[in-house]
Structure formats: structure tokens, C-alpha cells
Enzyme design. Structure first.
Site, mmCIF file in Angstrom:
data_model
loop_
_atom_site.group_PDB
_atom_site.id
_atom_site.type_symbol
_atom_site.label_atom_id
_atom_site.label_comp_id
_atom_site.label_asym_id
_atom_site.label_seq_id
_atom_site.Cartn_x
_atom_site.Cartn_y
_atom_site.Cartn_z
ATOM 1 N N CYS A 70 40.505 49.581 37.757
ATOM 2 C CA CYS A 70 39.882 49.215 36.485
ATOM 3 C C CYS A 70 38.573 48.579 36.851
ATOM 4 C CB CYS A 70 40.738 48.250 35.675
ATOM 5 S SG CYS A 70 39.881 47.707 34.170
ATOM 6 N N CYS A 119 37.610 45.239 34.260
ATOM 7 C CA CYS A 119 38.290 43.953 34.461
ATOM 8 C C CYS A 119 39.510 44.191 35.335
ATOM 9 C CB CYS A 119 38.641 43.293 33.140
ATOM 10 S SG CYS A 119 39.426 44.357 31.925
ATOM 11 N N SER A 120 40.648 44.402 34.746
ATOM 12 C CA SER A 120 41.828 44.628 35.573
ATOM 13 C C SER A 120 42.951 45.212 34.732
ATOM 14 C CB SER A 120 42.286 43.327 36.205
ATOM 15 O OG SER A 120 42.532 42.406 35.168
ATOM 16 N N CYS A 121 42.617 46.143 33.854
ATOM 17 C CA CYS A 121 43.646 46.819 33.064
ATOM 18 C C CYS A 121 44.610 47.471 34.058
ATOM 19 C CB CYS A 121 43.026 47.870 32.160
ATOM 20 S SG CYS A 121 41.927 47.131 30.931
#
Lengths: 213, 114
Positions: A110, A113-115
């Protein structure tokens, strides 16, 4: 000692760090306003600390390896198929399963961000959230794989999937050779979290899982 | 093998390095489930905070992730009028004072008159 006139020295409690105070302040205000329920918070923490984790994903992968009908359903609509195993998303996101083949290897990142597919993998590891991984998975995927000890044939194509808040990806690793006739449960042990992100391959029979740490 | 500096050895998943990280995480999920913001809105806010932190010199190696998460939570709470900066600041001071006035080992509570 600023409080040395007290003989026991226990007349106060050391305040926590600024960041802890910020969380406490926000949480206590939101609870007071009835916007969040403390029981809900505890349930969420309990769930993510103990119940949701990469074992869910390993279950999905092993079932797909062992059950062609499930695999077909999984590839057609992963959100629906994993829900049928009891793994439901909380954010209304869709899940897509991308399958590794002899020609193509898949890698998930991702960049924003950090999906991450929480329902099947739990919370992301720290490196997944790091800036170096987020940028290099796209710019130098083969190098990143090499750092994880995953060396692919030069002619194998690497596809990088950039997750979003609406779409999360789970890699379906290739079933290791020599596992014909294995039970779903035995197959699960070969499926590491990293293999479902795509930075590693599934373990091979006899590979010591401890050695892979 | 250490892939990146500060990478924890967490083969089976994280999760939290400190209780406050878990609290901040759960607050976001609870507020979202209550319909107070959409997940798209949350992801965009978090993404912005990460960009800002990065620009401010945070090497952003994953270990400061929940700091960004908390900053985004504060931002979205203010933006959607769930709280105000004045209120948050005041409450923080109240908690600080409560710690200082509570004997060690006793539960920390805010006094009614605060």
C-alpha cells in the site's frame, strides 16, 4: 526528590508520556459524549490481538489448494468466499485474491498508507508500513523479494498490487510440490503470512518453520 | 535476517508495541463503525499525516506508525466536530494533574470538579 517531605514517596503517580495522555484525553472525551462505548473498544482490541491473524488467511489458501470449487468461488469473489468461512471485513472493503503461477508472481503493497487485508491477515507487520517497503516494492520489487530471501527466475513476471481503502489483496501462493493428498490442516502449516503478502513463497514440505523466522 | 532497520521479528503478526497504540487503533474502528466518518475519509487523513511526518523528517520505518495514526485521529475528530482543540488540551491537563494527585498504586480518576 521534589517530594522528599513525604516519608513513603508514594503520594503521587508518575504521569505517562505525552502521547499516552493524548490518547487518554481523546478516549475519555469521546466516551463521555457517548460517541464510543468502552466495551466496544475492548472487544476490538481483544479481537485484533487474539482472534484475527494470518491463520485466517492460511485457512483460505489451504482450502483453495485442496478444494477446486472453493478456489473458483474465491477467484470470482473473494469477499464473498472468505465471508463464507466466517471472515468478514469491518470497513466494507473488497478483497481480491491474486494467484501466483509458473509465469507470474504477485506482490502486495500500500503505497499511500498501509491498507491491508486485516480480516484474513490481522494487522500488518511493521516493515509493511515502512516507507522503504512502500516505495521499493513498486520501484524495485525483485530486489525487495531478494531481501526476503525470495529469488525468482529472471523470466518470471512480478505484478505489484497497490492496495486502497476500498480494495485489499491477498496472494494465493503456489501449492508446494510434494503435497499431493495432504489434508487442509497440514497444508495450512505451509502458508506463512509473508507468502500471502507475496514477499516469500509457501514453505516446502520438511522445511523447518522455526528456521524461517 | 533484518530487512529494514527496526523491523520487529513478528512472524505471526504484530500487534501493538504499547497499550496506547491499541487504544488509538480501536478508537478509529469504533468511530467508523458508529458512522462518524467513512473509511475512505480515514485512509485519506492517515495518508496525509504520513506525508506530513515524512516531510518533517520522520524516516517512517513503521515504528512511528501509530503516532501518525493518533495524529490522524485527532485531525479527523476536530474536522468532524467530535471534539475541539481547547477541550482536548484541557482534558490532557486534567489527566496530568490527576496522576500527580493520585497515590501510587491507586486507580487514576478525574475529579468531578475538573
Amino acid at each position: 526528590m521534589p517530594h522528599d517531605h513525604h516519608h513513603d514517596g508514594h503520594e503521587h503517580t508518575e504521569p505517562p508520556s505525552d502521547i499516552e495522555l493524548r490518547v487518554k484525553a481523546l478516549e475519555s472525551l469521546l466516551v463521555e459524549k457517548g460517541l464510543v462505548n468502552p466495551d466496544t473498544l475492548n472487544t476490538i482490541i481483544e479481537t485484533y490481538e487474539h482472534k484475527v491473524g494470518p491463520r485466517n488467511g492460511a485457512h483460505v489458501v489451504a482450502k483453495a489448494w485442496a478444494d477446486p470449487e472453493f478456489k473458483q468461488a474465491l477467484m470470482a469473489d473473494a469477499t464473498e468466499a472468505v465471508a463464507s468461512l466466517g471472515y468478514c471485513g469491518r470497513q466494507g472493503e473488497h478483497l481480491k485474491v491474486v494467484e501466483n503461477t509458473d509465469d507470474t508472481h504477485n506482490l502486495v503493497v500500500c503505497t499511500l498508507c498501509s491498507c491491508y487485508p486485516w480480516t484474513v491477515l490481522g494487522l500488518p507487520p511493521a516493515w509493511y508500513k515502512s516507507a522503504p517497503y512502500r516505495s521499493r516494492a513498486v520501484s524495485a520489487p525483485r530486489e525487495v523479494l531478494g531481501e526476503f530471501g525470495t529469488d525468482l527466475d529472471g523470466d518470471k513476471k512480478i505484478r505489484v498490487w497497490d492496495s486502497t481503502s476500498e480494495m485489499r489483496y491477498l496472494v494465493l501462493p503456489q501449492r508446494p510440490l510434494g503435497t499431493e493428498g495432504w489434508s487442509e490442516e497440514d497444508l495450512q502449516a505451509l502458508v506463512s503470512r509473508n507468502s500471502m503478502i507475496g514477499v516469500e513463497l509457501a514453505r516446502t514440505p520438511g522445511q523447518d518453520t522455526e528456521a524461517l523466522k | 535476517m533484518q530487512k529494514f532497520p527496526h523491523q520487529p521479528q513478528d512472524e505471526e503478526g504484530p500487534v501493538f508495541n504499547a497499550p496506547w497504540e491499541a487504544q488509538a487503533f480501536a478508537l478509529v474502528l469504533a468511530l467508523h463503525e458508529k458512522g462518524l466518518f467513512s473509511w475512505q475519509e480515514w485512509a485519506a487523513t492517515l495518508g496525509d499525516e504520513i506525508v506530513v511526518a515524512h516531510a518533517a523528517g520522520d524516516p517512517d520505518l513503521g515504528n512511528t506508525y501509530y503516532e501518525h495514526w493518533l495524529a490522524a485521529l485527532e485531525t479527523i475528530s476536530l474536522k468532524n466536530n467530535l471534539s475541539s482543540a481547547v477541550e482536548l488540551d484541557r482534558r490532557k491537563s486534567q489527566w496530568y494533574a490527576a496522576y500527580l494527585s493520585t497515590p501510587h498504586g491507586k486507580p487514576i480518576e478525574l475529579s468531578a470538579g475538573d
